[in-house]
Every structure is written in structure tokens, then in C-alpha cells.
Write a protein that holds these residues in place. Structure first.
Motif, PDB file in Angstrom:
ATOM      1  N   LEU A  19       0.819  -1.219   0.000  1.00  0.00           N
ATOM      2  CA  LEU A  19       0.000   0.000   0.000  1.00  0.00           C
ATOM      3  C   LEU A  19       0.851   1.266   0.000  1.00  0.00           C
ATOM      4  N   GLY A  20       2.175   1.114   0.066  1.00  0.00           N
ATOM      5  CA  GLY A  20       3.050   2.268  -0.056  1.00  0.00           C
ATOM      6  C   GLY A  20       3.944   2.572   1.126  1.00  0.00           C
ATOM      7  N   ALA A  21       3.799   1.847   2.242  1.00  0.00           N
ATOM      8  CA  ALA A  21       4.675   2.084   3.395  1.00  0.00           C
ATOM      9  C   ALA A  21       6.094   1.636   3.066  1.00  0.00           C
ATOM     10  N   THR A  22       7.079   2.449   3.430  1.00  0.00           N
ATOM     11  CA  THR A  22       8.481   2.081   3.181  1.00  0.00           C
ATOM     12  C   THR A  22       9.369   2.287   4.412  1.00  0.00           C
ATOM     13  N   ARG A  23       8.994   3.205   5.281  1.00  0.00           N
ATOM     14  CA  ARG A  23       9.861   3.545   6.406  1.00  0.00           C
ATOM     15  C   ARG A  23       9.310   2.989   7.711  1.00  0.00           C
ATOM     16  N   VAL A  46      13.086  -9.484   5.559  1.00  0.00           N
ATOM     17  CA  VAL A  46      14.265  -9.224   4.724  1.00  0.00           C
ATOM     18  C   VAL A  46      15.008 -10.536   4.470  1.00  0.00           C
ATOM     19  N   THR A  47      15.194 -11.347   5.513  1.00  0.00           N
ATOM     20  CA  THR A  47      15.874 -12.632   5.374  1.00  0.00           C
ATOM     21  C   THR A  47      15.143 -13.546   4.401  1.00  0.00           C
ATOM     22  N   GLU A  48      13.809 -13.501   4.429  1.00  0.00           N
ATOM     23  CA  GLU A  48      12.992 -14.354   3.564  1.00  0.00           C
ATOM     24  C   GLU A  48      12.788 -13.756   2.172  1.00  0.00           C
ATOM     25  N   ASP A  49      13.449 -12.626   1.880  1.00  0.00           N
ATOM     26  CA  ASP A  49      13.370 -11.980   0.575  1.00  0.00           C
ATOM     27  C   ASP A  49      11.973 -11.475   0.239  1.00  0.00           C
ATOM     28  N   LEU A  50      11.212 -11.132   1.273  1.00  0.00           N
ATOM     29  CA  LEU A  50       9.915 -10.489   1.042  1.00  0.00           C
ATOM     30  C   LEU A  50      10.043  -8.969   1.056  1.00  0.00           C
ATOM     31  N   LEU A  51      11.096  -8.464   1.668  1.00  0.00           N
ATOM     32  CA  LEU A  51      11.393  -7.037   1.677  1.00  0.00           C
ATOM     33  C   LEU A  51      12.867  -6.837   1.383  1.00  0.00           C
ATOM     34  N   THR A  52      13.177  -5.694   0.790  1.00  0.00           N
ATOM     35  CA  THR A  52      14.563  -5.282   0.589  1.00  0.00           C
ATOM     36  C   THR A  52      14.853  -4.103   1.501  1.00  0.00           C
ATOM     37  N   ARG A  53      15.937  -4.201   2.259  1.00  0.00           N
ATOM     38  CA  ARG A  53      16.331  -3.133   3.177  1.00  0.00           C
ATOM     39  C   ARG A  53      17.408  -2.276   2.517  1.00  0.00           C
ATOM     40  N   ARG A  54      17.193  -0.948   2.516  1.00  0.00           N
ATOM     41  CA  ARG A  54      18.150  -0.029   1.874  1.00  0.00           C
ATOM     42  C   ARG A  54      18.430   1.141   2.798  1.00  0.00           C
ATOM     43  N   GLU A  55      19.702   1.398   3.039  1.00  0.00           N
ATOM     44  CA  GLU A  55      20.075   2.562   3.837  1.00  0.00           C
ATOM     45  C   GLU A  55      20.164   3.774   2.907  1.00  0.00           C
ATOM     46  N   TYR A  56      19.287   4.748   3.149  1.00  0.00           N
ATOM     47  CA  TYR A  56      19.279   5.913   2.277  1.00  0.00           C
ATOM     48  C   TYR A  56      19.924   7.142   2.936  1.00  0.00           C
ATOM     49  N   GLN A  57      20.319   7.006   4.201  1.00  0.00           N
ATOM     50  CA  GLN A  57      21.018   8.101   4.900  1.00  0.00           C
ATOM     51  C   GLN A  57      21.918   7.483   5.955  1.00  0.00           C
ATOM     52  N   GLN A  58      23.134   8.038   6.112  1.00  0.00           N
ATOM     53  CA  GLN A  58      24.092   7.452   7.041  1.00  0.00           C
ATOM     54  C   GLN A  58      24.218   8.209   8.357  1.00  0.00           C
ATOM     55  N   PRO A  60      22.125  10.745  10.680  1.00  0.00           N
ATOM     56  CA  PRO A  60      22.041   9.412  11.296  1.00  0.00           C
ATOM     57  C   PRO A  60      21.569   8.376  10.281  1.00  0.00           C
ATOM     58  N   SER A  61      21.759   7.107  10.620  1.00  0.00           N
ATOM     59  CA  SER A  61      21.382   6.029   9.716  1.00  0.00           C
ATOM     60  C   SER A  61      19.859   5.935   9.591  1.00  0.00           C
ATOM     61  N   ARG A  62      19.388   5.939   8.375  1.00  0.00           N
ATOM     62  CA  ARG A  62      17.958   5.768   8.105  1.00  0.00           C
ATOM     63  C   ARG A  62      17.804   4.769   6.958  1.00  0.00           C
ATOM     64  N   VAL A  63      16.814   3.898   7.090  1.00  0.00           N
ATOM     65  CA  VAL A  63      16.622   2.850   6.087  1.00  0.00           C
ATOM     66  C   VAL A  63      15.171   2.842   5.623  1.00  0.00           C
ATOM     67  N   ASP A  64      14.965   2.267   4.449  1.00  0.00           N
ATOM     68  CA  ASP A  64      13.598   2.016   4.024  1.00  0.00           C
ATOM     69  C   ASP A  64      13.469   0.559   3.588  1.00  0.00           C
ATOM     70  N   TYR A  65      12.233   0.126   3.445  1.00  0.00           N
ATOM     71  CA  TYR A  65      11.934  -1.261   3.104  1.00  0.00           C
ATOM     72  C   TYR A  65      11.007  -1.256   1.897  1.00  0.00           C
ATOM     73  N   THR A  66      11.377  -1.993   0.866  1.00  0.00           N
ATOM     74  CA  THR A  66      10.569  -2.043  -0.346  1.00  0.00           C
ATOM     75  C   THR A  66      10.206  -3.483  -0.681  1.00  0.00           C
ATOM     76  N   ALA A  67       9.103  -3.620  -1.394  1.00  0.00           N
ATOM     77  CA  ALA A  67       8.618  -4.950  -1.763  1.00  0.00           C
ATOM     78  C   ALA A  67       9.531  -5.583  -2.803  1.00  0.00           C
ATOM     79  N   THR A  68       9.619  -6.899  -2.767  1.00  0.00           N
ATOM     80  CA  THR A  68      10.352  -7.676  -3.750  1.00  0.00           C
ATOM     81  C   THR A  68       9.349  -8.356  -4.691  1.00  0.00           C
TER      82      THR A  68
END
Length: 283
Positions: A19-23, A46-58, A60-68
Motif C-alpha cells: 500500500l506504499g509504506a516504506t519507512r 528481509v531474510t525471507e526476501d519479502l522485503l529489501t532493506r536499503r540505507e538511504y542516509q548514514q 544518522p542512519s535511516r533505512v527504508d523497506y521495499t517490496a520484492t
């Protein structure tokens, strides 16, 4: 499939991603979930490859999660869940909106269709399910139990009654058993190998929610329960696509009318065209 999706939080997190949630904050805002549970489920997905984790800021560290591709292909199951809740669960605090098919532009209901003969399938009696070479109850029931959440705590989720089925591994196993004709308490217990309290608890919940009723000492699917057929077969198709066994399929499903393997397809009940996840919106 039961191990990955047989947990209400995992399925709801995937649903929110589609539905569009990523953070992280998006999931916190959308779901009544603790930080510890959310963090754990995100790691698992993430381990099961249902989501991809991406660090978009270091800093501070911030990540988002996207569908696979794996999670995006859950849309037939989630669409079937949406339609079932809209049709059979009127007690939503906020009624679920209808679905619109962008291809024909109208509000629609998904139809379960045989991909081989293009014929709609409306009853489990039109299908024949048999164990395949890698199948059997001993491999298809949960190896661990999950804690059931109370009705009060489930009130904030989007699909409250579906979560009593999909969000509980033993519940899903009991439902599948009912679809293949198991009806007596002792048969549920013997086939599934579950403790007496587990079987009686799930049967009591399904009876209270109108998914099962008793007829001459047997638990039988109601119309509401039988309407879960698209959810069950779409879940099975997803499981066998993404978790294949080298020995062969766990379950073989045949469409009795045409005699071919049943490969489920959802079509629009208005224009009769095949549905695609990207063509579905809410109205």
C-alpha cells in the motif's frame, strides 16, 4: 508458507508495503505493533526476501523497506482477503472501500477462474486436491505455535477476521483440513496431530465467527467459510511457486470440469479480463 505468512504481523507488514509504506515510522503509524515485534518481523521478512532493506542516509542512519517480486506476487491472496472481508465481515470500524479495476474503470469483485479453461470456480467441490510427492500433514502443519492476540488487540488491524485464519498457523491448517472434507473432531486431531486444546480452540473460534457450523456431529464450512476458497488456493499457489520441493509439489489440485491442473487466476467480474495488481485501486 505457513512459517512465513502464518504470522499476522508479517502479513500485515507486507500488506502495508504494497500500500506504499516504506519507512519504519510508516509501519508504526499504520499498525498497533510494539517496536520489538516490528523490528523482529522486518528482519525476518528481509531474510525471507519479502522485503529489501536499503540505507538511504548514514548520519544518522535511516533505512527504508521495499517490496520484492516475492512479496508483490502476494497481491492475488491479499485481493481475495480484501474482497472476503468486505463481503462477509460487516463489523469493521471503518468500512473497507470497494476496489476499482483501472482497465475497465468500474468497481469490481474478483472472480476465481481456472487458467486452463477460463471457467469461473465458485465451490471447492469443483476442485480435487491430492497430496503430491512432497506433501502430507506432517510437513504441512506448524512446527511451532504462535500466541493468539485477543479480539480487543485485533480491533486495530485491517483484516480482523482473516487474521484469525491466516494470522494463526494452526487456524490455517484447520481451515485447509475442512476444505478437503475433514469434519469430525477426532479426525482433525488425528490428521493434524495437534493437542486437543489447540483443535477445540480453533474450531470454537471458527464456529463463533460463522466460518464453520456443526451438522450431525461434523464441522462443516458455511457459505462464509467456503467464500475463503480464493484465499486458500492463492496462498497455496504462492507457496508452491516460491518454496518448491525437489521431490515435486506438496499438493496437486485438479479442476474437475476440464481435468487439468488448477492454476488460479483472478478476473474482473465486470469486463471478465484477467486482473493485475497494478490495475487495482480502492474507491
Amino acid at each position: 508458507m505457513l512459517g512465513v505468512l502464518g504470522d499476522e504481523w508479517s502479513l500485515l507488514i507486507v500488506q502495508q508495503t504494497l500500500l506504499g509504506a516504506t519507512r519504519y515510522g510508516d509501519f508504526v503509524d499504520a499498525l498497533p505493533v510494539s517496536h520489538a515485534v516490528l523490528s523482529g518481523r522486518l528482519r525476518t521478512l528481509v531474510t525471507e526476501d519479502l522485503l529489501t532493506r536499503r540505507e538511504y542516509q548514514q548520519h544518522p542512519s535511516r533505512v527504508d523497506y521495499t517490496a520484492t517480486s516475492k512479496s508483490r506476487s502476494l497481491w492475488p491472496m491479499l485481493t481475495s482477503i480484501w474482497e472476503w472481508e468486505r463481503s462477509w465481515v460487516p463489523e469493521h470500524s471503518h468500512p473497507l472501500p470497494a476496489m476499482r479495476h483501472s482497465s475497465c474503470g468500474v468497481l469490481f469483485a474478483p472472480r476465481l477462474t481456472c487458467r486452463s479453461c477460463e471457467t469461473p470456480v465458485v465451490s471447492e467441490k469443483e476442485l480435487l486436491a491430492q497430496w503430491g510427492p512432497s506433501g502430507g500433514w506432517e510437513r504441512s502443519v506448524p512446527s511451532a505455535t504462535t500466541r493468539r492476540r485477543s479480539a480487543e488487540r485485533r480491533a486495530g488491524v485491517l483484516f480482523p477476521q482473516t487474521m484469525t485464519v491466516i494470522g494463526d498457523r494452526w487456524g490455517f491448517a484447520v481451515l485447509v483440513a475442512a476444505f478437503v472434507g475433514i469434519g469430525r473432531f477426532t479426525d482433525f486431531q488425528n490428521e493434524l496431530g495437534a493437542p486437543t486444546a489447540t483443535i477445540s480452540g480453533r474450531l470454537a473460534i471458527f464456529t463463533a465467527e460463522g466460518i464453520l457450523h456443526t451438522v450431525a456431529g461434523r464441522y462443516v464450512l458455511t457459505d462464509k467459510g467456503r467464500a475463503l476458497l480464493p484465499v486458500v488456493v492463492c496462498a497455496l499457489e504462492w507457496a508452491q511457486r516460491w518454496y518448491p520441493d525437489p521431490d515435486g509439489p506438496a499438493v496437486r489440485v485438479t479442476h474437475v470440469a476440464c481435468g487439468h491442473r488448477f492454476d488460479p487466476k483472478l478476473t474482473c467480474d465486470h469486463c471478465l479480463e484477467p486482473l493485475r495488481g497494478a490495475q487495482i485501486s480502492t474507491s
